[in-house]
Design a protein around this motif. Structure first.
Motif, PDB file in Angstrom:
ATOM      1  N   GLU A   1       0.832  -1.203   0.000  1.00 55.64           N
ATOM      2  CA  GLU A   1       0.000   0.000   0.000  1.00 55.64           C
ATOM      3  C   GLU A   1       0.868   1.254   0.000  1.00 55.64           C
ATOM      4  OE1 GLU A   1      -2.852   0.058   3.120  1.00 55.64           O
ATOM      5  OE2 GLU A   1      -3.799  -1.828   2.524  1.00 55.64           O
ATOM      6  N   LYS A   2       0.535   2.153  -0.915  1.00 56.77           N
ATOM      7  CA  LYS A   2       1.203   3.451  -1.016  1.00 56.77           C
ATOM      8  C   LYS A   2       2.723   3.314  -1.023  1.00 56.77           C
ATOM      9  CE  LYS A   2      -2.597   6.185   0.911  1.00 56.77           C
ATOM     10  NZ  LYS A   2      -3.603   5.099   0.745  1.00 56.77           N
TER      11      LYS A   2
ATOM     12  N   ALA B   1      -0.790   1.864  -9.098  1.00 54.35           N
ATOM     13  CA  ALA B   1      -2.088   2.530  -9.206  1.00 54.35           C
ATOM     14  C   ALA B   1      -1.877   4.037  -9.232  1.00 54.35           C
ATOM     15  CB  ALA B   1      -2.988   2.137  -8.043  1.00 54.35           C
TER      16      ALA B   1
ATOM     17  N   ILE C   1      -6.981   9.026  -8.915  1.00 53.59           N
ATOM     18  CA  ILE C   1      -8.265   9.333  -9.535  1.00 53.59           C
ATOM     19  C   ILE C   1      -8.142  10.722 -10.168  1.00 53.59           C
ATOM     20  CG2 ILE C   1     -10.674   9.928  -9.017  1.00 53.59           C
ATOM     21  CD1 ILE C   1     -10.625   7.686  -6.920  1.00 53.59           C
TER      22      ILE C   1
ATOM     23  N   SER D   1     -14.370   9.576 -10.432  1.00 58.00           N
ATOM     24  CA  SER D   1     -14.074   8.551  -9.428  1.00 58.00           C
ATOM     25  C   SER D   1     -14.783   7.237  -9.743  1.00 58.00           C
ATOM     26  CB  SER D   1     -14.500   9.036  -8.041  1.00 58.00           C
ATOM     27  OG  SER D   1     -14.309   8.010  -7.088  1.00 58.00           O
TER      28      SER D   1
ATOM     29  N   GLU E   1     -14.822   4.995  -7.180  1.00 57.54           N
ATOM     30  CA  GLU E   1     -15.059   4.510  -5.824  1.00 57.54           C
ATOM     31  C   GLU E   1     -16.450   3.880  -5.709  1.00 57.54           C
ATOM     32  OE1 GLU E   1     -13.098   4.377  -3.291  1.00 57.54           O
ATOM     33  OE2 GLU E   1     -11.460   5.791  -3.683  1.00 57.54           O
TER      34      GLU E   1
ATOM     35  N   ASP F   1      -8.134  -3.963  -3.154  1.00 56.01           N
ATOM     36  CA  ASP F   1      -8.838  -2.734  -3.503  1.00 56.01           C
ATOM     37  C   ASP F   1      -7.799  -1.617  -3.630  1.00 56.01           C
ATOM     38  OD1 ASP F   1     -10.905  -0.994  -4.031  1.00 56.01           O
ATOM     39  OD2 ASP F   1     -11.366  -0.629  -1.921  1.00 56.01           O
ATOM     40  N   THR F   2      -7.038  -1.640  -4.712  1.00 57.05           N
ATOM     41  CA  THR F   2      -5.882  -0.759  -4.848  1.00 57.05           C
ATOM     42  C   THR F   2      -6.292   0.689  -5.106  1.00 57.05           C
ATOM     43  OG1 THR F   2      -5.753  -1.386  -7.183  1.00 57.05           O
ATOM     44  CG2 THR F   2      -4.330  -2.558  -5.652  1.00 57.05           C
ATOM     45  N   ARG F   3      -5.477   1.592  -4.568  1.00 57.93           N
ATOM     46  CA  ARG F   3      -5.669   3.027  -4.747  1.00 57.93           C
ATOM     47  C   ARG F   3      -4.324   3.689  -5.037  1.00 57.93           C
ATOM     48  NH1 ARG F   3      -9.900   1.287  -5.342  1.00 57.93           N
ATOM     49  NH2 ARG F   3     -11.916   1.950  -4.491  1.00 57.93           N
ATOM     50  N   SER F   4      -4.342   4.985  -5.288  1.00 61.28           N
ATOM     51  CA  SER F   4      -3.162   5.696  -5.757  1.00 61.28           C
ATOM     52  C   SER F   4      -1.923   5.407  -4.904  1.00 61.28           C
ATOM     53  CB  SER F   4      -3.432   7.205  -5.747  1.00 61.28           C
ATOM     54  OG  SER F   4      -2.320   7.914  -6.239  1.00 61.28           O
TER      55      SER F   4
ATOM     56  N   ASP G   1      -0.432   2.490  -4.571  1.00 60.60           N
ATOM     57  CA  ASP G   1      -0.270   1.061  -4.279  1.00 60.60           C
ATOM     58  C   ASP G   1       0.547   0.408  -5.398  1.00 60.60           C
ATOM     59  OD1 ASP G   1      -1.861   1.596  -2.118  1.00 60.60           O
ATOM     60  OD2 ASP G   1      -3.572   0.401  -2.791  1.00 60.60           O
TER      61      ASP G   1
ATOM     62  N   ARG H   1     -10.142   4.664 -14.296  1.00 62.60           N
ATOM     63  CA  ARG H   1      -9.101   4.132 -13.410  1.00 62.60           C
ATOM     64  C   ARG H   1      -7.809   4.062 -14.207  1.00 62.60           C
ATOM     65  NH1 ARG H   1      -6.705  -0.546 -11.088  1.00 62.60           N
ATOM     66  NH2 ARG H   1      -7.613  -2.039 -12.541  1.00 62.60           N
TER      67      ARG H   1
END
Length: 276
Positions: free
Chosen positions: A71-72, A200, A203, A214, A216, A239-242, A244, A264
């Protein structure tokens, strides 16, 4: 018998009862992994990621898995600063794709920055976007090499003196449109690359309202089929986000999950091993 000899003979691959300090000491001193390379990080890599990767790799290896999601791993604030330039220069090329499970033969949602020898999958990589992303890609190289060396430290493979080379780099923008919402179950590079990394991206809050762009609550993320339970691969969702970062070993099945709203974005790099 030294720790190095035990590692080379695959005699302490599990290390089930070692604490994190000892494991890290093994990896750093016995394998001579360099956690402070001459790399300009420019506040890109999150603090302590270099210590986090060895511990998480060990857990994955105990589960006989060949991927890792951090993560991150890349600072989202850095990606935010980079993303407006990506938006400005993003110009997807239409390429012929093998179709995979999704049976999408014309792929038109990725912008290729670097391509394989012979112009695969296209002959017009976006050099301007490549130059913008080079500092980020340099750090991706560092992280992938760090992960790969530890992933393969006890597998009987000689990892001293190896380096990694990017063989394909691209940025993908998924949308809810048919054929653009996902990349279903596949292996990267048809199993002909040594591994890959997926970062990732943010958004999009720059080309329009964030609530419109988004995704989300409307899908996304990554799914892996890795390890085994009752003789069957285990399905694992992230559930990957910026920021990751996903590290993927050769021929590990995975997919970019569908979205039904927004856009995405992801940066993907395919790697091969070289001798340093």
């Amino acid at each position: 018998m030294t720790l190095r000899t035990q590692l080379e003979n695959n005699q302490i691959c599990s290390i089930p009862n070692e604490d994190a300090t000892t494991v890290r000491a093994v990896l750093e001193s016995e394998l001579h992994l360099n956690f402070n390379p001459d790399v300009t990080k420019q506040n890109m890599i999150r603090r302590n990621v270099e210590k986090e990767i060895p511990k998480k790799v060990l857990r994955k290896k105990l589960a006989k898995m060949r991927h890792l999601v951090i993560e991150k791993g890349i600072e989202p604030s850095y990606l935010d600063s980079l993303f407006p330039q990506i938006l400005e220069l993003f110009d997807p090329q239409t390429v012929e794709y093998n179709g995979g499970i999704a049976k999408v033969k014309k792929w038109k949602i990725s912008c290729y920055l670097e391509v394989m020898d012979g112009g695969v999958p296209c002959t017009n990589p976006n050099i301007e976007l490549l130059n913008v992303c080079k500092p980020l890609l340099k750090n991706c190289n560092f992280l992938f090499k760090l992960w790969y060396k530890q992933q393969h430290a006890c597998n009987g493979k000689r990892i001293d003196g190896i380096d990694v080379e990017r063989v394909m780099t691209f940025i993908t923008r998924y949308t809810p449109a048919p054929g653009e919402e996902a990349l279903l179950k596949h292996v990267d590079g048809a199993g002909k690359v040594d591994g890959s990394i997926v970062v990732a991206l943010p958004i999009d809050r720059w080309s329009g309202p964030a609530e419109e762009n988004s995704f989300e609550g409307h899908g996304g993320g990554l799914t892996f089929w890795d390890g085994k339970r009752d003789g069957r691969p285990i399905e694992i969702d992230y559930d990957t986000r910026s920021g990751d970062v996903a590290f993927i070993d050769r021929a590990v099945w995975h997919q970019a999950n569908p979205i039904s709203k927004g856009t995405r974005w992801a940066l993907v790099v395919f790697y091969k091993l070289t001798k340093s």
